[in-house]
Scaffold this motif. Structure first.
Motif, PDB file in Angstrom:
ATOM      1  N   ILE A 282     -17.658  -0.691  28.345  1.00 17.09           N
ATOM      2  CA  ILE A 282     -18.327  -0.317  27.094  1.00 17.09           C
ATOM      3  C   ILE A 282     -17.320  -0.200  25.948  1.00 17.09           C
TER       4      ILE A 282
ATOM      5  N   GLU B 256     -24.745  -1.514  27.684  1.00 21.54           N
ATOM      6  CA  GLU B 256     -25.243  -0.970  28.956  1.00 21.54           C
ATOM      7  C   GLU B 256     -26.243  -1.921  29.613  1.00 21.54           C
TER       8      GLU B 256
ATOM      9  N   ALA C  90     -12.279  -3.003  35.456  1.00 17.91           N
ATOM     10  CA  ALA C  90     -13.117  -3.469  34.344  1.00 17.91           C
ATOM     11  C   ALA C  90     -12.330  -4.394  33.425  1.00 17.91           C
TER      12      ALA C  90
ATOM     13  N   ASN D   8     -17.173   5.632  36.756  1.00 20.55           N
ATOM     14  CA  ASN D   8     -17.120   6.103  35.369  1.00 20.55           C
ATOM     15  C   ASN D   8     -16.019   5.401  34.592  1.00 20.55           C
TER      16      ASN D   8
ATOM     17  N   LEU E  86     -17.236   1.765  33.889  1.00 26.80           N
ATOM     18  CA  LEU E  86     -18.256   1.748  32.834  1.00 26.80           C
ATOM     19  C   LEU E  86     -17.632   2.024  31.476  1.00 26.80           C
ATOM     20  N   ASP E  87     -16.773   3.026  31.407  1.00 28.26           N
ATOM     21  CA  ASP E  87     -16.094   3.350  30.146  1.00 28.26           C
ATOM     22  C   ASP E  87     -15.271   2.162  29.657  1.00 28.26           C
TER      23      ASP E  87
ATOM     24  N   ILE F  36     -24.809  -4.520  32.108  1.00 28.62           N
ATOM     25  CA  ILE F  36     -24.109  -4.013  33.287  1.00 28.62           C
ATOM     26  C   ILE F  36     -25.142  -3.579  34.316  1.00 28.62           C
TER      27      ILE F  36
ATOM     28  N   VAL G 245     -25.451  -1.834  38.107  1.00 29.62           N
ATOM     29  CA  VAL G 245     -24.727  -1.080  39.131  1.00 29.62           C
ATOM     30  C   VAL G 245     -25.600  -0.969  40.368  1.00 29.62           C
TER      31      VAL G 245
END
Length: 162
Positions: free
Chosen positions: A48, A54, A149, A41, A44-45, A57, A59
């Motif tokens: 973004i 999205e 990230a 999480n 991803l946060d 990316i 996963v």
């Protein structure tokens, strides 16, 4: 210990470039799922928040941290990816298994990076206990997934520049 004093996921001292236009792969271990889910999480946060869509990316989940190596290799077989983030958590137990896994994962991830000449980011927590993992997966020390990230974005820019 310096990490006991601050949130390590503070990026206010650097300019984080845009993730727009880059493709990122994230390989996440299923073992220690509460921790690795929080790391995912955070990653991803972070992507973004810095402009990644999205759609750019991908996963994939693998059973454990050792399998992150193969997961990164599989992703990088597709040349569209600019960087891969490997997320896992290995917590010290009563045996030397911890040492062997941590060493193998670190070496394997660096070897995949060399093999493909692409950034492969080590977002694997190697902690002495569960609380240290919680503290680094969105707790008092920030989120190492988000840090991974940011590292992937920065390294994708460096790789593109050269």
């Amino acid at each position: 210990m310096a990490s006991g004093l601050k949130n390590l996921s503070d990026f206010s001292h650097i300019e984080v470039k845009s993730a727009t236009g880059f493709h990122f792969g994230i390989v996440v271990a299923q073992w220690n799922a509460a921790i690795t889910g929080a790391l995912l999480n955070g990653a991803l946060d972070g992507l973004i928040k810095h402009g990644s869509s999205e759609d750019s990316i991908t996963v994939i989940e693998v059973p454990g941290s050792y399998e992150l190596i193969t997961g990164a290799d599989i992703i990088l077989r597709d040349s569209k990816f600019d960087a891969v983030i490997c997320l896992g958590c290995v917590i010290q137990g009563e045996t030397r298994h911890f040492d062997f896994i941590c060493d193998a994962v670190a070496n394997g991830i660096s070897n995949v990076s060399i093999k493909y000449n692409k950034p492969v980011i080590f977002g694997v927590l190697t902690t002495d206990n569960q609380q240290q993992a919680v503290d680094r997966a969105g707790g008092i020390h920030g989120n190492k997934g988000e840090e991974a990230a940011i590292t992937a974005i920065q390294m994708a820019h460096i790789h593109k520049a050269f």
